[in-house]
Design a protein around this motif. Structure first.
Motif, mmCIF file in Angstrom:
data_model
loop_
_atom_site.group_PDB
_atom_site.id
_atom_site.type_symbol
_atom_site.label_atom_id
_atom_site.label_comp_id
_atom_site.label_asym_id
_atom_site.label_seq_id
_atom_site.Cartn_x
_atom_site.Cartn_y
_atom_site.Cartn_z
ATOM 1 N N ILE A 25 -0.258 -2.283 2.455
ATOM 2 C CA ILE A 25 0.534 -1.135 2.883
ATOM 3 C C ILE A 25 1.463 -1.622 3.988
ATOM 4 N N SER A 26 2.747 -1.496 3.769
ATOM 5 C CA SER A 26 3.701 -1.936 4.786
ATOM 6 C C SER A 26 4.120 -0.750 5.640
ATOM 7 N N ALA A 27 4.526 -1.046 6.867
ATOM 8 C CA ALA A 27 5.048 -0.009 7.776
ATOM 9 C C ALA A 27 4.127 1.209 7.816
ATOM 10 N N SER A 28 2.880 1.001 8.239
ATOM 11 C CA SER A 28 1.872 2.065 8.224
ATOM 12 C C SER A 28 2.344 3.303 8.973
ATOM 13 N N GLN A 29 1.943 4.447 8.416
ATOM 14 C CA GLN A 29 2.258 5.740 9.034
ATOM 15 C C GLN A 29 0.960 6.472 9.341
ATOM 16 N N LEU A 30 1.016 7.424 10.261
ATOM 17 C CA LEU A 30 -0.194 8.162 10.629
ATOM 18 C C LEU A 30 -0.804 8.855 9.420
ATOM 19 N N GLY A 31 0.032 9.295 8.515
ATOM 20 C CA GLY A 31 -0.452 9.961 7.311
ATOM 21 C C GLY A 31 -1.162 9.046 6.337
ATOM 22 N N ASP A 32 -1.148 7.750 6.601
ATOM 23 C CA ASP A 32 -1.867 6.801 5.742
ATOM 24 C C ASP A 32 -3.355 6.765 6.070
ATOM 25 N N SER A 33 -3.770 7.379 7.161
ATOM 26 C CA SER A 33 -5.194 7.403 7.514
ATOM 27 C C SER A 33 -5.962 8.157 6.433
ATOM 28 N N ALA A 34 -6.898 7.472 5.799
ATOM 29 C CA ALA A 34 -7.635 8.041 4.662
ATOM 30 C C ALA A 34 -8.629 7.005 4.163
ATOM 31 N N MET A 35 -9.410 7.402 3.160
ATOM 32 C CA MET A 35 -10.234 6.447 2.425
ATOM 33 C C MET A 35 -9.390 5.880 1.292
ATOM 34 N N TYR A 36 -9.565 4.599 1.028
ATOM 35 C CA TYR A 36 -8.843 3.930 -0.052
ATOM 36 C C TYR A 36 -9.864 3.311 -0.998
ATOM 37 N N PHE A 37 -9.682 3.610 -2.276
ATOM 38 C CA PHE A 37 -10.607 3.127 -3.292
ATOM 39 C C PHE A 37 -9.878 2.240 -4.293
ATOM 40 N N CYS A 38 -10.513 1.114 -4.577
ATOM 41 C CA CYS A 38 -10.071 0.230 -5.649
ATOM 42 C C CYS A 38 -10.884 0.587 -6.891
ATOM 43 N N ALA A 39 -10.255 0.546 -8.054
ATOM 44 C CA ALA A 39 -10.956 0.913 -9.284
ATOM 45 C C ALA A 39 -10.478 0.038 -10.429
ATOM 46 N N GLU A 63 2.534 -10.061 -15.095
ATOM 47 C CA GLU A 63 2.740 -11.307 -14.363
ATOM 48 C C GLU A 63 3.248 -11.069 -12.954
ATOM 49 N N GLN A 64 3.942 -9.957 -12.771
ATOM 50 C CA GLN A 64 4.462 -9.634 -11.450
ATOM 51 C C GLN A 64 3.474 -8.733 -10.730
ATOM 52 N N ASN A 65 3.392 -8.887 -9.419
ATOM 53 C CA ASN A 65 2.595 -7.966 -8.623
ATOM 54 C C ASN A 65 3.243 -6.589 -8.638
ATOM 55 N N ALA A 66 2.402 -5.549 -8.775
ATOM 56 C CA ALA A 66 2.923 -4.195 -8.804
ATOM 57 C C ALA A 66 3.377 -3.767 -7.412
ATOM 58 N N THR A 67 4.440 -2.974 -7.379
ATOM 59 C CA THR A 67 4.905 -2.391 -6.113
ATOM 60 C C THR A 67 5.289 -0.942 -6.358
ATOM 61 N N GLU A 68 4.970 -0.102 -5.381
ATOM 62 C CA GLU A 68 5.348 1.313 -5.412
ATOM 63 C C GLU A 68 5.676 1.726 -3.994
ATOM 64 N N GLY A 69 6.973 1.693 -3.667
ATOM 65 C CA GLY A 69 7.371 2.067 -2.320
ATOM 66 C C GLY A 69 6.754 1.141 -1.281
ATOM 67 N N ARG A 70 5.976 1.708 -0.344
ATOM 68 C CA ARG A 70 5.365 0.892 0.706
ATOM 69 C C ARG A 70 4.070 0.214 0.255
ATOM 70 N N TYR A 71 3.649 0.479 -0.979
ATOM 71 C CA TYR A 71 2.411 -0.110 -1.499
ATOM 72 C C TYR A 71 2.743 -1.286 -2.409
ATOM 73 N N SER A 72 2.000 -2.348 -2.256
ATOM 74 C CA SER A 72 2.091 -3.458 -3.200
ATOM 75 C C SER A 72 0.681 -3.968 -3.455
ATOM 76 N N LEU A 73 0.508 -4.517 -4.635
ATOM 77 C CA LEU A 73 -0.806 -5.013 -5.036
ATOM 78 C C LEU A 73 -0.706 -6.525 -5.137
ATOM 79 N N ASN A 74 -1.491 -7.216 -4.371
ATOM 80 C CA ASN A 74 -1.527 -8.681 -4.399
ATOM 81 C C ASN A 74 -2.584 -9.106 -5.413
ATOM 82 N N PHE A 75 -2.110 -9.385 -6.633
ATOM 83 C CA PHE A 75 -2.997 -9.656 -7.767
ATOM 84 C C PHE A 75 -3.175 -11.158 -7.912
#
Lengths: 116, 116
Positions: free
Chosen positions: A79-93, A56-68
């Motif tokens: 993704i909150s407070a983006s960092q340069l290291g966040d540059s990448a491909m992101y896949f939903c599954a 029932e609650q949206n998942a959160t892990e550090g700077r990541y949260s899932l808006n379900f």
């Protein structure tokens, strides 16, 4: 029909800003799980966050949260407070069913670029 | 120590060669997977093993032959491949237990395969 749709091939975000990556899914199952993975240029798929269909609650892990939004069948990654290291491909599954070994259906991914 | 390792990381082979990809997981998981990632396509599941038994073969050509000698090791034997088989091959493992919400798949770094 595609089970996972990611409509943003590429996204740009300023460093320290928040960004939302879109994901919609298609299933007739009541029990399913939704995942987000990050794939840097090195190739490894890094697990970020999980949301179960009954959570029932949206998942959160550090700077990541899932808006379900179950009624809309969407599972956007924020993704909150983006960092340069966040540059990448992101896949939903998504996996249908919640127990045992099972297939993960992946979207085509979103390439996120964080601008300094 | 990385949870899931794959060797080799890069492989170039001719169409008449025979080679094998190796995957090893150090997470105590019971399920292992092979995925194929081609450019601009979603990840495609190839094989699933649960407790060393193949539980899914996703219509993969017979030139790909998996082997799972124990729950920690998974091989993909390759022979007479085609240039279109060039891709990133990712191995993953998951707990494979019958408990909701625990079936996160953890991926290795992949093997980049080029078939000439």
């Amino acid at each position: 029909a595609q089970k996972i749709t990611q409509t943003q091939p590429g996204m740009f975000v300023q460093e320290k800003e928040a960004v939302t990556l879109d994901c919609t899914y298609d299933t007739s199952d009541q029990s399913y799980g939704l995942f987000w993975y990050k794939q840097p240029s090195s190739g490894e798929m890094i697990f970020l966050i999980y949301q179960g269909s009954y959570d029932e609650q949206n998942a959160t892990e550090g700077r990541y949260s899932l808006n379900f939004q179950k009624a809309r069948k969407s599972a956007n990654l924020v993704i909150s407070a983006s960092q340069l290291g966040d540059s990448a491909m992101y896949f939903c599954a998504m996996r249908e069913g919640l127990t045992g070994a099972n297939n993960l259906f992946f979207g085509t991914g979103t390439r996120l670029t964080v601008i300094p | 120590e990385t949870g899931v390792t794959q060797t080799p990381r890069h492989l170039v082979m001719g169409m008449t060669n025979k080679k094998s990809l190796k995957c090893e997981q150090h997470l105590g998981h019971n399920a292992m997977y092979w995925y194929k990632q081609s450019a601009k396509k979603p990840l495609e599941l190839m094989f699933v093993y649960s407790l060393e038994e193949r539980v899914e073969n996703n219509s993969v050509p017979s030139r790909f032959s998996p082997e799972c000698p124990n729950s920690s090791h998974l091989f993909l034997h390759l022979h007479t491949l085609q240039p279109e088989d060039s891709a990133l091959y990712l191995c993953a493992s998951s707990p494979g237990r019958l408990r909701e919400g625990l079936e996160t798949q953890y991926f290795g770094p992949g093997t980049r395969l080029l078939v000439l």
